[in-house]
Design an enzyme around this catalytic site. Sequence first.
Site, PDB file in Angstrom:
ATOM      1  N   ARG A 294     -56.612  75.776 -13.949  1.00 18.66           N
ATOM      2  CA  ARG A 294     -56.328  75.515 -12.539  1.00 18.66           C
ATOM      3  C   ARG A 294     -56.185  74.034 -12.246  1.00 18.66           C
ATOM      4  NH1 ARG A 294     -58.739  80.557 -10.453  1.00 18.66           N
ATOM      5  NH2 ARG A 294     -58.340  80.760  -8.235  1.00 18.66           N
TER       6      ARG A 294
ATOM      7  N   LYS B  25     -51.720  87.999  -9.812  1.00 19.68           N
ATOM      8  CA  LYS B  25     -52.128  87.744 -11.196  1.00 19.68           C
ATOM      9  C   LYS B  25     -53.093  88.816 -11.704  1.00 19.68           C
ATOM     10  CE  LYS B  25     -54.031  83.694 -10.394  1.00 19.68           C
ATOM     11  NZ  LYS B  25     -53.898  83.563  -8.946  1.00 19.68           N
TER      12      LYS B  25
ATOM     13  N   ARG C  16     -63.740  90.415  -0.974  1.00 22.76           N
ATOM     14  CA  ARG C  16     -64.270  89.108  -1.354  1.00 22.76           C
ATOM     15  C   ARG C  16     -64.545  88.226  -0.145  1.00 22.76           C
ATOM     16  NH1 ARG C  16     -60.451  87.003  -6.145  1.00 22.76           N
ATOM     17  NH2 ARG C  16     -60.948  85.069  -5.097  1.00 22.76           N
TER      18      ARG C  16
ATOM     19  N   ARG D 280     -56.638  93.002   0.736  1.00 23.58           N
ATOM     20  CA  ARG D 280     -57.041  93.460  -0.593  1.00 23.58           C
ATOM     21  C   ARG D 280     -58.536  93.760  -0.715  1.00 23.58           C
ATOM     22  NH1 ARG D 280     -56.037  88.320  -4.641  1.00 23.58           N
ATOM     23  NH2 ARG D 280     -57.779  87.054  -3.911  1.00 23.58           N
TER      24      ARG D 280
ATOM     25  N   ARG E   8     -57.880  77.645  -0.076  1.00 23.66           N
ATOM     26  CA  ARG E   8     -57.503  77.999  -1.455  1.00 23.66           C
ATOM     27  C   ARG E   8     -56.021  77.721  -1.696  1.00 23.66           C
ATOM     28  NH1 ARG E   8     -59.325  83.895  -1.565  1.00 23.66           N
ATOM     29  NH2 ARG E   8     -58.530  83.951  -3.693  1.00 23.66           N
TER      30      ARG E   8
HETATM   31  P1  AMP Z   1     -60.050  83.729  -8.376  1.00 22.44           P
HETATM   32  O1  AMP Z   1     -60.749  85.038  -8.480  1.00 22.44           O
HETATM   33  O2  AMP Z   1     -59.248  83.386  -9.578  1.00 22.44           O
HETATM   34  O3  AMP Z   1     -59.254  83.580  -7.102  1.00 22.44           O
HETATM   35  O4  AMP Z   1     -61.215  82.624  -8.294  1.00 22.44           O
HETATM   36  C1  AMP Z   1     -62.167  82.622  -7.253  1.00 22.44           C
HETATM   37  C2  AMP Z   1     -62.832  81.269  -7.150  1.00 22.44           C
HETATM   38  O5  AMP Z   1     -63.522  80.975  -8.366  1.00 22.44           O
HETATM   39  C3  AMP Z   1     -61.892  80.090  -6.933  1.00 22.44           C
HETATM   40  O6  AMP Z   1     -61.527  79.908  -5.571  1.00 22.44           O
HETATM   41  C4  AMP Z   1     -62.752  78.946  -7.460  1.00 22.44           C
HETATM   42  O7  AMP Z   1     -63.772  78.600  -6.547  1.00 22.44           O
HETATM   43  C5  AMP Z   1     -63.424  79.579  -8.668  1.00 22.44           C
HETATM   44  N1  AMP Z   1     -62.607  79.441  -9.910  1.00 22.44           N
HETATM   45  C6  AMP Z   1     -62.023  80.449 -10.621  1.00 22.44           C
HETATM   46  N2  AMP Z   1     -61.374  79.971 -11.692  1.00 22.44           N
HETATM   47  C7  AMP Z   1     -61.543  78.630 -11.654  1.00 22.44           C
HETATM   48  C8  AMP Z   1     -61.097  77.572 -12.472  1.00 22.44           C
HETATM   49  N3  AMP Z   1     -60.319  77.798 -13.556  1.00 22.44           N
HETATM   50  N4  AMP Z   1     -61.457  76.306 -12.130  1.00 22.44           N
HETATM   51  C9  AMP Z   1     -62.230  76.057 -11.062  1.00 22.44           C
HETATM   52  N5  AMP Z   1     -62.677  77.009 -10.225  1.00 22.44           N
HETATM   53  C10 AMP Z   1     -62.347  78.289 -10.515  1.00 22.44           C
END
Ligand code: AMP
Length: 217
Positions: free
Chosen positions: A88, A13, A161, A127, A172
Amino acid sequence: MNIILLGAPGAGKGTQAQRLEQAHGIVQISTGDMLRARKKANDALGRELSSIMAAGNLVPDDLIIRMLGERIEQPDAANGFILDGFPRTVPQAEALQRMLDSKNLKLAGVIELKVDEDALVQRIAGRYSCAKCDAGYHDEYQKPAEAGVCDKCGSTEFKRREDDKPEAVRNRLKVYRDQTAPILPYYRAKGLLETIDGMAPIDEVTQKIEALLKKAG
Ligand code: AMP
């Protein structure tokens, strides 16, 4: 043009959102990036976010919905946006719909990047990103043109990360299956959902997304 990119962690994404941002002059809104930035304050909320995110769990809906609401009000979002990592959960999808309705905005498309879980674990393990401008890279699939130098900003510092560690990744993926995948029928019912094979090479995925957007007008 407003677009949602859906897909499990590691589906691509962020990579595709960065490309759409450049090609269409619309802004990538990554709630994960917003939360990582917020975390840095290291106050009480920052520490709470850190522990939720390190474990790979979702932060509370009300908090993220409020943050997203404020973000799409910013001037740079006026041309359109690509949502990467939001919504999400079903309540987030419903809240987004209410926000869009109240601003008379429409979604051009909701694009799911579908990939199999074994491949995801491998992708995520490799990554990393530029420590300065956040451009995304991968040990195998997306190396900078010159080793150790960011293509976009020339920085030589990179980061990985914390939640890309195997245990957090497994959680996740479970969180995606249990809490995020249920929003797919929500958008399918609205006739907005398009699914693309996210296992295809990065350029091919980009081409397919572009073709879908063209079709959507
Ligand atoms: P991402 O970079 O999109 O993988 O997000 C990293 C982390 O941020 C996720 O594993 C969640 O802990 C938190 N997070 C990001 N977006 C959301 C969302 N829309 N709702 C809840 N938690 C989020």
